[in-house]
Scaffold this active site. Structure first.
Site, PDB file in Angstrom:
ATOM      1  N   ASP A 236     -36.115  99.513  -8.802  1.00 28.80           N
ATOM      2  CA  ASP A 236     -37.599  99.623  -9.743  1.00 28.80           C
ATOM      3  C   ASP A 236     -38.050 101.036  -9.245  1.00 28.80           C
ATOM      4  O   ASP A 236     -37.361 101.920  -8.186  1.00 28.80           O
ATOM      5  CB  ASP A 236     -38.388  98.339  -9.024  1.00 28.80           C
ATOM      6  CG  ASP A 236     -39.479  98.272  -9.697  1.00 28.80           C
ATOM      7  OD1 ASP A 236     -39.840  99.088 -10.721  1.00 28.80           O
ATOM      8  OD2 ASP A 236     -40.518  97.517  -9.584  1.00 28.80           O
TER       9      ASP A 236
HETATM   10  C1  BGC Z   1     -42.491  98.264 -12.350  1.00 31.16           C
HETATM   11  C2  BGC Z   1     -41.288  97.749 -13.449  1.00 31.16           C
HETATM   12  C3  BGC Z   1     -41.285  99.047 -14.065  1.00 31.16           C
HETATM   13  C4  BGC Z   1     -41.050 100.110 -13.730  1.00 31.16           C
HETATM   14  C5  BGC Z   1     -41.231 101.443 -14.711  1.00 31.16           C
HETATM   15  C6  BGC Z   1     -42.498  99.608 -11.809  1.00 31.16           C
HETATM   16  O1  BGC Z   1     -43.648  99.895 -11.198  1.00 31.16           O
HETATM   17  O2  BGC Z   1     -42.715  97.337 -11.149  1.00 31.16           O
HETATM   18  O3  BGC Z   1     -41.512  96.494 -13.622  1.00 31.16           O
HETATM   19  O4  BGC Z   1     -40.297  98.525 -15.110  1.00 31.16           O
HETATM   20  O5  BGC Z   1     -42.385 100.495 -12.952  1.00 31.16           O
HETATM   21  O6  BGC Z   1     -42.250 101.463 -15.337  1.00 31.16           O
END
Ligand code: BGC
Length: 753
Positions: A236
């Site tokens: 993530d």
């Molecule tokens: C989120 C993800 C997301 C990523 C990119 C993170 O903060 O938890 O779900 O895909 O950011 O934006």
């Protein structure tokens, strides 16, 4: 924006890359791309959020601004897509999203989010499907299949046990293994096995003390070795803690770019002998595989925005849940009747998606007020009053008075209530489950002047309804429905579509009843999953708690009859398969769709089991008067539990209940089947208890013979006195003088049996 690929295949490339290049390949470049290695023609891949629409931010836009992105169709977020209980529809939405990726040059769409709704307070529940793993798994697998049918990858997220936003970057989810296996990992397992997502995104949090991004058990032993995942694991955004430890655990790609930090950490660890080059090669090969897969994509010049909007409308209508409809107040006849009062700011200013990384800039936006007015134009009068300001916590007496005037002599009053955007978002959790006070005050005053009140809700996660729903004859749960939610709501309210959505999460009567109470969101960076298996309806059923609306509930404008249940057992062995069939008839006067739900119970078991668990479902459309035979297959997992002692799934022989119904609390047909299953008895060891030895015939016989050599026998075998000794491990009994056997005797017996 399109990723260009120089060669036919990257298969031969790992050997041509230097260690530095491989390490570089394992980190992102910028916010939304992987790293290219231009020397050998490896392109950068573009990735984008997701999940319910594309959030593509070209370099010309301010990438720190979540609101800045190219227009894209905002399909219904998972909260409402789930309530359609329709894998075929989820697949079609996936296909459309895949096409939007092809038109935008996106290689991987960052979704679906499939974490369980453990607490109704989780700020990101709108992005997740359900409190039930089987429903989540079936829908997400279909969605992934749909996207990937377009040669666009998905990223199954957030792996794993990311069930809250509070302290999400550090919190340790303390969960026992059986609960992980049966609840929190199940949907991931199903999607991996059924749909092979190209990538999995590891979560921020720790699981039993170990960061997901460093968790070898999770990312390698379970995900790859047990489930057969053959794709790439990415982090993530910013979830990496110790990069080299992550590579060793099975985390291939760090996202976004860490400005070279991750690459250096990998190279330093290799130089220090802490990380083998083989592990770096393995991760680099997976990255090259991803590049290979992405090279298959045929880009599109554009997508048919109208067709996608129409699909978004169809999907939104399918996810709307009619909670109650006293004396058939709904549907409202679009062609004749008195004045319709539309009240509530949400009718004019729809809330249609949640806040955070999934936020999409829609290609257009339907609101319910315009949609209702257009549908009844020239036939029925419509008047509107806002009644409240969405973000205000103070009731406005003037707005309320105006709304009451509008409602007073209307034939029907449709009141649009809901949660302000600031109540629920990625990054933080809710603190309560209530609608804002000014809205409830408005509702009470409207009900005092008009008895034909319909409430339409806009919310990303369950809200309490028990204190106010007596003011309304009908309640429509509209969740967050995407860009076509307004027209979809008009379709349902005016009867152009008969509602067929069913709740994917329980609506409790009281906040205090919810299963995670006292164990959410934890403290000091630790959250204990104290309710264990009893998430959602499993909890309310176990406690026999009344709920406002149960899991699986949803009314229709027509009615359905369930009859002639047959349950046939095939392969009645350790891996049984069971066929469930029944006749479903539309007994009403309108066409409609029903979600047939199959729950399984295991009333007598050697371990605790939830009262019933959803194991299958089918969405069936029928014309008035029509009947069909609905057939569902259940596999061995429908009956199995995770045996923590043995580390495997076990179907324990005995009687199982098969319960078929229209909701978890509206069971229409039941049957009992006998399954042979497999031997679930614990493997005996010298530390097994007296009761465990006695429960197995051969061991019991051996024990009885041994006891004849001593003087304790009578006491241990006595039905009353013996109970006291049942939990004593045999090794300890051997040490009692006069037990009649020694540790060596036990070892000999175990070795021979
Ligand atoms: C989120 C993800 C997301 C990523 C990119 C993170 O903060 O938890 O779900 O895909 O950011 O934006």
């Amino acid at each position: 924006m399109t990723d260009t690929f120089a060669g036919d295949s990257t298969q031969a490339l790992p050997a041509e890359l230097t260690l530095e290049e491989k390490a570089a390949l394992l980190g992102g470049s910028g916010a939304w791309a992987t790293s290219p290695i231009e020397r050998v023609g490896i392109p950068a891949l573009t990735v984008a959020d997701g999940p319910h629409g594309l959030r593509v931010q070209p370099a010309t836009m301010d990438r720190t601004d979540l609101h800045a992105s190219l227009p894209a169709t905002c399909f219904p977020p998972a909260v409402s897509l789930a309530c359609a209980w329709d894998p075929a529809l989820a697949r079609r939405v996936g296909e459309a999203l895949g096409d939007e990726c092809r038109a935008a040059g996106v290689s991987v769409l960052l979704g679906p989010g499939i974490n369980m709704k453990r607490s109704p307070l989780c700020g990101r529940n709108f992005e997740y499907f359900s409190e039930d793993p089987a429903l989540t798994g079936a829908l997400a697998a279909a969605w992934v299949d749909g996207v990937q049918s377009r040669a666009v990858g998905t990223s199954l997220k957030h792996f794993a046990a990311n069930n809250q936003e509070t302290d999400r970057l550090r919190v340790s989810a303390e969960v026992d293994e059986r609960t992980l296996r049966e609840i929190y990992l199940t949907a991931f397992e199903q999607v991996v096995k059924q749909a092979q997502p190209w990538t999995v995104m590891c979560s921020y949090n720790r699981i039993n003390g170990v960061y997901a991004s460093e968790n070898r058990w999770l990312l390698t032993d379970v995900l790859r070795d047990e489930w057969g995942f053959n794709g790439l694991v990415m982090s993530d955004w910013g979830a990496v803690n110790r990069r080299a430890v992550g590579v060793a655990a099975g985390l291939d790609l760090e996202m976004p770019s860490s400005g070279g930090y991750g690459t250096r950490a990998i190279l330093d660890a290799v130089a220090a002998g802490d990380l083998s080059t083989e592990l770096v090669d393995l991760a680099a090969e997976r990255m090259l595989d991803l590049v290979d897969r992405a090279s298959e994509r045929q880009d599109l010049d554009s997508v048919d925005a109208d067709a996608h909007h129409a699909l978004a409308r169809e999907a939104a209508a399918a996810g709307i849940v009619l909670l109650k409809n006293e004396r058939s107040l709904l549907p409202i006849d679009p062609d004749r009747g008195g004045r319709i009062a539309v009240i509530g700011e949400f009718a004019r200013t729809p809330r249609y998606q949640g806040a955070g990384s999934s936020r999409v800039n829609p290609t257009r936006l339907d609101d319910a007020l315009d949609s209702i007015m257009a549908a009844v134009a020239g036939k029925r009068e419509v008047t509107f009053a806002s009644g409240f300001e969405i973000d205000s916590e103070e009731a406005d007496p003037e707005l309320i008075a105006e709304a009451v005037r509008v409602a007073a002599d209307a034939e029907v009053v449709i009141v649009f209530l809901g949660l302000p955007a600031s109540y629920e978002s990625e990054g933080y959790d809710r603190t309560h489950m209530n609608l804002p006070d000014p809205q409830l005050r408005l509702l009470a005053e409207l009900a005092a002047v008009n008895s034909n009140v319909v409430v339409v809700l806009s919310n990303g996660s369950a809200v309490l309804v028990s204190d106010w729903e007596h003011h309304a004859r009908a309640v429509v749960e509209g969740w967050l429905l995407g860009q076509a939610g307004g027209s979809a709501l008009a379709d349902v309210l005016l009867g152009l579509v008969s509602p067929s959505g069913k709740l994917a999460e329980t609506i409790p009567q009281r906040f205090e009843d919810n299963p995670a109470l006292g164990n959410f969101p934890g403290e000091h960076a630790v959250v204990r999953y104290g309710e264990g298996l009893l998430i959602g309806y499993r909890w309310y059923d176990a406690r026999r708690l009344p709920v406002a609306y149960p899991f699986g509930h949803g009314l229709s404008y027509t009615s359905f009859d369930y009859a002639d249940l047959e349950v046939g057992v095939k392969d009645n062995g350790p891996h049984p398969r069971v066929e469930v069939s029944l006749t479903l008839t539309n007994t009403g006067t309108r066409a409609g769709a029903e979600v047939v739900q199959v729950y399984v119970s295991d009333p007598v078991a050697s371990v605790f089991r939830p009262a019933q668990e959803l194991r299958g479902f089918a969405k069936v459309s029928l014309d008035p008067g029509a009947s069909t035979r609905v057939i569902l297959e259940l596999d061995d997992r429908a009956f199995a539990f995770w045996h923590s002692g043995q580390g495997e799934w076990i179907v324990e022989g005995g009687a199982f209940g098969v319960r078929v119904g229209a909701s978890s609390r509206d069971i229409r047909l039941t049957a009992t089947i006998e399954l042979v299953g497999s031997d679930s008895s614990t493997r005996l060891s010298i530390d097994s208890t007296l009761a465990e030895f006695r429960s197995q015939p051969a061991a019991d016989r051996w024990l009885r013979t041994q006891l004849q050599n001593g003087t304790y026998g009578e006491r241990l075998l006595d039905t009353e006195l013996g109970q006291m000794y049942e939990s004593v491990p045999l090794r300890r009994l051997a040490r009692l003088p006069e037990s009649g056997f020694s540790e060596a005797d036990i070892e000999r017996f175990l070795a021979e049996s």
